[in-house]
Design a protein around this motif. Sequence first.
Motif, PDB file in Angstrom:
ATOM      1  N   ARG A  32       0.828  -1.206   0.000  1.00  0.00           N
ATOM      2  CA  ARG A  32       0.000   0.000   0.000  1.00  0.00           C
ATOM      3  C   ARG A  32       0.867   1.264   0.000  1.00  0.00           C
ATOM      4  NH1 ARG A  32      -4.740  -0.143  -2.180  1.00  0.00           N
ATOM      5  NH2 ARG A  32      -3.445  -1.440  -3.443  1.00  0.00           N
ATOM      6  N   TYR A  36       0.056   3.844  -2.874  1.00  0.00           N
ATOM      7  CA  TYR A  36      -0.374   5.211  -2.582  1.00  0.00           C
ATOM      8  C   TYR A  36       0.758   6.219  -2.795  1.00  0.00           C
ATOM      9  CZ  TYR A  36      -4.967   3.811  -0.966  1.00  0.00           C
ATOM     10  OH  TYR A  36      -6.245   3.331  -0.920  1.00  0.00           O
ATOM     11  N   TYR A  69      -9.075  -1.310  -9.916  1.00  0.00           N
ATOM     12  CA  TYR A  69     -10.136  -2.011  -9.199  1.00  0.00           C
ATOM     13  C   TYR A  69     -10.953  -2.924 -10.112  1.00  0.00           C
ATOM     14  CZ  TYR A  69      -8.944   0.535  -5.038  1.00  0.00           C
ATOM     15  OH  TYR A  69      -8.263   1.007  -3.942  1.00  0.00           O
ATOM     16  N   LYS A 145      -4.918  -7.881  -5.001  1.00  0.00           N
ATOM     17  CA  LYS A 145      -5.753  -7.300  -3.935  1.00  0.00           C
ATOM     18  C   LYS A 145      -6.791  -8.275  -3.361  1.00  0.00           C
ATOM     19  CE  LYS A 145      -7.022  -2.952  -2.234  1.00  0.00           C
ATOM     20  NZ  LYS A 145      -6.510  -3.331  -0.938  1.00  0.00           N
ATOM     21  N   TYR A 172      -6.649  -3.424   7.712  1.00  0.00           N
ATOM     22  CA  TYR A 172      -7.057  -2.103   7.258  1.00  0.00           C
ATOM     23  C   TYR A 172      -6.156  -1.019   7.850  1.00  0.00           C
ATOM     24  CZ  TYR A 172     -10.557   0.453   4.646  1.00  0.00           C
ATOM     25  OH  TYR A 172     -11.186   1.195   3.668  1.00  0.00           O
ATOM     26  N   ASN A 176      -3.706   1.735   5.852  1.00  0.00           N
ATOM     27  CA  ASN A 176      -3.722   3.172   6.093  1.00  0.00           C
ATOM     28  C   ASN A 176      -2.409   3.713   6.615  1.00  0.00           C
ATOM     29  OD1 ASN A 176      -6.520   4.492   5.584  1.00  0.00           O
ATOM     30  ND2 ASN A 176      -6.857   2.372   6.190  1.00  0.00           N
ATOM     31  N   SER A 179      -0.440   3.982   3.519  1.00  0.00           N
ATOM     32  CA  SER A 179      -0.935   5.109   2.726  1.00  0.00           C
ATOM     33  C   SER A 179      -0.507   6.443   3.345  1.00  0.00           C
ATOM     34  CB  SER A 179      -2.450   5.001   2.643  1.00  0.00           C
ATOM     35  OG  SER A 179      -3.029   6.249   2.565  1.00  0.00           O
ATOM     36  N   TRP A 299     -18.528   4.572  -3.047  1.00  0.00           N
ATOM     37  CA  TRP A 299     -17.169   4.871  -3.530  1.00  0.00           C
ATOM     38  C   TRP A 299     -17.147   6.116  -4.404  1.00  0.00           C
ATOM     39  CZ3 TRP A 299     -14.204   2.564  -0.441  1.00  0.00           C
ATOM     40  CH2 TRP A 299     -14.462   1.267  -0.007  1.00  0.00           C
ATOM     41  N   ASP A 303     -14.280   8.485  -3.230  1.00  0.00           N
ATOM     42  CA  ASP A 303     -13.091   8.752  -4.034  1.00  0.00           C
ATOM     43  C   ASP A 303     -12.966  10.190  -4.499  1.00  0.00           C
ATOM     44  OD1 ASP A 303     -11.620   6.449  -3.803  1.00  0.00           O
ATOM     45  OD2 ASP A 303     -12.785   5.394  -5.304  1.00  0.00           O
ATOM     46  N   ASN A 334      -7.402  11.501   6.249  1.00  0.00           N
ATOM     47  CA  ASN A 334      -8.160  10.246   6.180  1.00  0.00           C
ATOM     48  C   ASN A 334      -7.414   9.063   6.809  1.00  0.00           C
ATOM     49  OD1 ASN A 334      -8.387   7.716   3.969  1.00  0.00           O
ATOM     50  ND2 ASN A 334     -10.285   8.309   4.939  1.00  0.00           N
ATOM     51  N   ILE A 338      -8.308   7.053  10.232  1.00  0.00           N
ATOM     52  CA  ILE A 338      -8.531   5.590  10.208  1.00  0.00           C
ATOM     53  C   ILE A 338      -7.726   4.944  11.325  1.00  0.00           C
ATOM     54  CG2 ILE A 338      -7.885   3.494   8.927  1.00  0.00           C
ATOM     55  CD1 ILE A 338     -10.319   4.407   7.704  1.00  0.00           C
ATOM     56  N   SER A 595     -16.382   0.137   4.712  1.00  0.00           N
ATOM     57  CA  SER A 595     -15.325  -0.567   3.990  1.00  0.00           C
ATOM     58  C   SER A 595     -14.742  -1.726   4.796  1.00  0.00           C
ATOM     59  CB  SER A 595     -14.236   0.445   3.610  1.00  0.00           C
ATOM     60  OG  SER A 595     -13.324  -0.130   2.750  1.00  0.00           O
TER      61      SER A 595
HETATM   62  C1  LIG Z   1      -6.375   4.784   2.434  1.00  0.00           C
HETATM   63  C2  LIG Z   1      -7.841   4.457   2.523  1.00  0.00           C
HETATM   64  N1  LIG Z   1      -8.374   4.965   3.727  1.00  0.00           N
HETATM   65  C3  LIG Z   1      -8.047   2.950   2.489  1.00  0.00           C
HETATM   66  O1  LIG Z   1      -8.174   2.358   3.520  1.00  0.00           O
HETATM   67  N2  LIG Z   1      -8.121   2.378   1.306  1.00  0.00           N
HETATM   68  C4  LIG Z   1      -8.403   0.961   1.154  1.00  0.00           C
HETATM   69  C5  LIG Z   1      -9.734   0.809   0.503  1.00  0.00           C
HETATM   70  C6  LIG Z   1      -9.743   1.420  -0.850  1.00  0.00           C
HETATM   71  C7  LIG Z   1     -11.071   1.587  -1.406  1.00  0.00           C
HETATM   72  C8  LIG Z   1     -11.234   3.003  -1.942  1.00  0.00           C
HETATM   73  N3  LIG Z   1     -10.851   3.251  -3.258  1.00  0.00           N
HETATM   74  C9  LIG Z   1      -7.308   0.285   0.314  1.00  0.00           C
HETATM   75  O2  LIG Z   1      -7.345  -0.952   0.222  1.00  0.00           O
HETATM   76  O3  LIG Z   1      -6.442   0.949  -0.220  1.00  0.00           O
END
Ligand SMILES: C[C@H](N)C(=O)N[C@@H](CCCCN)C(=O)O
Length: 714
Positions: A32, A36, A69, A145, A172, A176, A179, A299, A303, A334, A338, A595
């Motif tokens: 990630r 990112y 995706y 993924k 998760y 983050n 990211s 989404w 997004d 964000n 998280i 999510s």
């Molecule tokens: C960085 C973001 N908060 C996150 O957790 N992203 C997840 C879900 C992505 C779905 C949105 N496009 C990830 O797997 O990157």
Amino acid sequence: MDETTKKKKKTAECCGYPISIFFIVVNEFCERFSYYGMRAVLVLYFRYFLLWDDDLATSIYHAFVALCYLTPILGAIIADSWLGKFKTIIYLSIVYAIGQVTMAISTIHDITDANRDGTPDNFTFHIALSMLGLILIALGTGGIKPCVAAFGGDQFQEHQSRQLNTFFSVFYLCINAGSLLSTLITPVLRAQECGIHTQQQCYPLAFGVPAVLMVISLVVFIAGSGMYVKTDPEGNIMWSVCKCIGFAIKNRFRHRSSSYPKREHWMDWANEKYDKLLIAQIKMVLKVLFLYIPLPMFWTLFDQKGSRWTLQATTMSGDFGAFILQPDQMQTVNPILILTLVPIMDRLIFPLIQKCGLNFSPLKRMTVGMLFAAMAFVSAALVQIEIDKTLPNFPSSSESQLKVVNTYSTTLNVTISPNEHLLIESFGSSADYVTFDHQDITVSLNTNPVITKAFSLIKGGRQTLIIPSDPTVMYLKEDVKSKPREGKNAIRFVNGYTADLNITNLDSIEPSATTNYTLVNQGKRDFVLRHGEQWCEFSRKFGFGASYTFLIPSTVFSDDCESITEVEDMKPNSVHMALQIPQYFLITTGEVMFSVTGLQFSYSQAPKNMKSVLQAGWLCTNAVGNIIVLIVAELGKLPKQWAEYLLFASLLVAVSIIFSIMAYFYTYIDPAEIEAQVRKEQGLEPEEMEKETIEMEEKDEDQKNEQGVKQTKI
Ligand SMILES: C[C@H](N)C(=O)N[C@@H](CCCCN)C(=O)O
């Protein structure tokens, strides 16, 4: 144990968790970071390295995200039908790492910079290489993924369902953390200067570090090889599923007459030809996929953090006193939220709700998550209304706006036909822009003799009429008609000095001429004005998103730049970026509910051999969400941004109502139980058989170990 092993082996545990998941979460963190980190600088690379315009850069960026995706379907098919998750992750990670390296190479301007001017000479080469890199990355990141999350889930035994839920939360968190760090670090790397021949923004470093992280991610994953539970791919499952569905539809159509007895489910029309177990599994998957239909809307809103909200931030002030936040850095709120909200929800809120006797089921959580996202957009709309109050009144497409700047030696009376009269001091300007609904104007100055000149204004544009020291040569200069990008400031200089001037970072400027706009960052900026041996330094502190015209008088060197006057073409942003925090808080709370829960739900409701397929379906909702953003951005041009935010919020509320009705009729299942039941009905007792096999194998292993011990003793 190899890939063809059909049962779950006992894995080494630590605090009730399989040790193997350590490798999986570290792998996810690095991956990630890589993804990112690369994404954080991608638009800037398109815009300022490949020199694409804003629209092309944004479209290709969203198309790339959508592709990332969509490819999970491919990864899931490969994993579930052919290679198994473990090998799929390894092979596609290699493709991914090659993609990242290709991307990093494509950003080395020196490769084609034969004339060494700091710009590539062969853009086709760089575009082709970067597109190849991006396709490989999309294939890799999307492909692995659905497998990584499902593979992580596979590591848990049946009695570890509590740990399994915690795993998805930790998973998760790692996403983050990766990211957050990369979004902070790669823009800093990009801002460095590097190059073999000429120093440029260091894109190779900004893309190179994510490439290295992807290689590390692969190495970490391979390092855990010996510890993983690897479930067997059960043949070309997708193909069997498609054939089975096709047969059920055909068979139903063949027996459409009312004389045939109805069947409980339309998939039961495949009973004649297909295994009951496969039909039962397809029913489970279809039930969940049906539930996914409204999900892309979440989404679509989510997004827009990276696009619309970042653009909103460019019209706000990021001065937090102790630090300055750039508009694109606001997105890091964000992952930060998280990292704090997931533990709070998991350890405090959800257990508290449970203690209160409320059944906060996964689908209820997802519905509430959608409502939070809708509220986030209402909050964004309110912020937008505040911003709009401070924004200049830009001309509509049929209007033209004009401002007048006077660098003549005396105050002037300026008449703009038919009835606009302005009194403008020397080295001053009209108070604001004058709006015209026609383009052809005549300007008269009360000089002796009177000077009159006709001009044609730009429709939908903003211009300044510059009156130089010789007013007979007055001329129009085009102004910015939107907030400068990225919260920067647009500045320009009018040379009222009698000779050419050199100004730091700008071309030489002739007497009476006006420079084009230059963008400068927020903060204190110094400019050195020079003519031959004479020079003086001019300093100015800038806020966010303003535009200025600086008027340089003939006395500039004698008073050490003190007499330079400033005309404010556009006020700096005054609404603070902190006002975006509530909308980030709401959307992130929505994300945790929607999510994280959706990820767990997709895993728990899928039959064993279709877990990756369902993860891919879940990720596909994301791709569709991004495609909706693309379509709306192109087509749905509402006149007011706040109205667009409210439209999205209402759409999501409507969708969440539909989803809650669908969820009401959904019955949670235990796929393993259903599979066991069907097997039983078919006269098979696989669970018993599996238990026996495990016990026999464990006995075998014990015996082998004992023999090994005996042999060493001998
Ligand atoms: C960085 C973001 N908060 C996150 O957790 N992203 C997840 C879900 C992505 C779905 C949105 N496009 C990830 O797997 O990157």
